[in-house]
Design a protein around this motif. Structure first.
Motif, PDB file in Angstrom:
ATOM      1  N   ASP A 108       0.718  -1.237   0.171  1.00  0.00           N
ATOM      2  CA  ASP A 108      -0.005  -0.036  -0.087  1.00  0.00           C
ATOM      3  C   ASP A 108       0.892   1.182   0.036  1.00  0.00           C
ATOM      4  N   TRP A 109       0.672   2.079  -0.950  1.00  0.00           N
ATOM      5  CA  TRP A 109       1.521   3.191  -1.151  1.00  0.00           C
ATOM      6  C   TRP A 109       1.623   4.278   0.253  1.00  0.00           C
ATOM      7  N   ALA A 110       0.422   4.389   0.623  1.00  0.00           N
ATOM      8  CA  ALA A 110       0.405   5.559   1.897  1.00  0.00           C
ATOM      9  C   ALA A 110       1.053   4.712   2.997  1.00  0.00           C
ATOM     10  N   ALA A 111       0.649   3.463   3.271  1.00  0.00           N
ATOM     11  CA  ALA A 111       1.170   2.828   4.383  1.00  0.00           C
ATOM     12  C   ALA A 111       2.887   2.686   4.063  1.00  0.00           C
ATOM     13  N   LEU A 112       3.469   2.551   3.111  1.00  0.00           N
ATOM     14  CA  LEU A 112       4.745   2.331   2.820  1.00  0.00           C
ATOM     15  C   LEU A 112       5.483   3.803   3.299  1.00  0.00           C
ATOM     16  N   GLU A 113       4.766   5.008   2.758  1.00  0.00           N
ATOM     17  CA  GLU A 113       5.416   6.201   2.582  1.00  0.00           C
ATOM     18  C   GLU A 113       5.321   6.698   4.110  1.00  0.00           C
ATOM     19  N   SER A 114       4.555   6.022   4.926  1.00  0.00           N
ATOM     20  CA  SER A 114       4.258   6.691   6.331  1.00  0.00           C
ATOM     21  C   SER A 114       5.385   6.149   7.342  1.00  0.00           C
ATOM     22  N   GLY A 119      10.635   7.054   1.577  1.00  0.00           N
ATOM     23  CA  GLY A 119      10.113   8.296   1.043  1.00  0.00           C
ATOM     24  C   GLY A 119       9.482   7.571  -0.312  1.00  0.00           C
ATOM     25  N   HIS A 120       8.898   8.337  -1.216  1.00  0.00           N
ATOM     26  CA  HIS A 120       8.138   7.940  -2.562  1.00  0.00           C
ATOM     27  C   HIS A 120       9.054   7.010  -3.391  1.00  0.00           C
ATOM     28  N   LYS A 121      10.521   7.412  -3.419  1.00  0.00           N
ATOM     29  CA  LYS A 121      11.274   6.567  -4.309  1.00  0.00           C
ATOM     30  C   LYS A 121      11.387   5.043  -3.585  1.00  0.00           C
ATOM     31  N   THR A 122      11.704   5.035  -2.412  1.00  0.00           N
ATOM     32  CA  THR A 122      11.781   3.680  -1.609  1.00  0.00           C
ATOM     33  C   THR A 122      10.565   2.978  -1.862  1.00  0.00           C
ATOM     34  N   ALA A 123       9.476   3.552  -1.495  1.00  0.00           N
ATOM     35  CA  ALA A 123       8.071   2.818  -1.703  1.00  0.00           C
ATOM     36  C   ALA A 123       7.938   2.366  -2.993  1.00  0.00           C
TER      37      ALA A 123
END
Length: 214
Positions: A108-114, A119-123
């Motif tokens: 999940d994008w939001a969960a990862l980036e939290s 950050g967005h690149k790692t996610a």
């Protein structure tokens, strides 16, 4: 030549040179990939791959990692740089994964980036390489190459990612970002670039107004 035509030709060249591409960071599952990508910030993949075997020997899953003293994690990852910040992030994100996600990396994008240190690149790397979700991770290297090739005029990775996603088909993104990384290392480095023999910059570098020599 339009920007789209250039992108199509670049895609063809990369497919010919790199029909298959491995993930540069050694890992065995989404968790070890997540940690390896976190460690790669301002560090080479080669160095990360030298450090992670010792880290996995200490702890290779979230529950074990959260129980380790942050000082022990830091001592192992020190060669990767930014070790105080990275070690704290690894320990804390491991705790969050255990307590909030059952010890699993969320798809999940939001969960990862939290998560701490993510950050967005790692996610994007985790979503694309661990879960097969279409993503186009853009770091400073891909940003530099996209600008050099005239595929973007963006001043930051956010704009570059949007431009590249518009130019290349979605089904190519997960593979293409790795192809660009490998091409940059082999043919198109920031320094010592031999434009005349570069398979991409040679044909287009001097003919396109969209391209600026670096």
């Amino acid at each position: 030549m339009t920007k789209q035509e250039k992108a199509d030709d670049i895609h063809r060249i990369l497919e010919e040179l790199y029909p298959t591409v491995p993930v540069p960071l050694d890992h065995v599952d989404p968790y070890t990939l997540l940690v390896a990508v976190l460690l790669s910030a301002q560090c080479t993949d080669v160095r990360v791959n030298k450090v992670t075997p010792a880290l996995w020997a200490l702890a290779d899953e979230p529950r074990l990692m959260m129980e380790q003293p942050v000082e022990d994690i830091r001592a192992i990852i020190r060669p990767c740089g930014l070790s105080p910040t990275k070690s704290a992030a690894i320990k804390e994100l491991s705790r969050i994964l255990v307590e909030d996600y059952g010890g699993e990396v969320p798809q999940d994008w939001a969960a990862l980036e939290s998560l701490p240190g993510v950050g967005h690149k790692t996610a994007s790397v985790v979503m694309s390489q661990a879960f097969g979700v279409p993503a186009f991770p853009v770091d400073t290297h891909i940003h530099r190459l996209a600008y050099r090739w005239g595929l973007t005029t963006g001043k930051n990775v956010v704009k570059t990612e949007k431009d590249l996603k518009r130019l290349f088909p979605e089904e190519s993104w997960n593979k293409l970002h790795l192809q660009i990384i490998f091409f940059g290392r082999e043919y198109c480095p920031a320094r010592g670039h031999r434009m005349k023999t570069c398979p991409i910059c040679g044909p287009y570098g001097r003919r396109s107004l969209l391209n600026k020599e670096q």
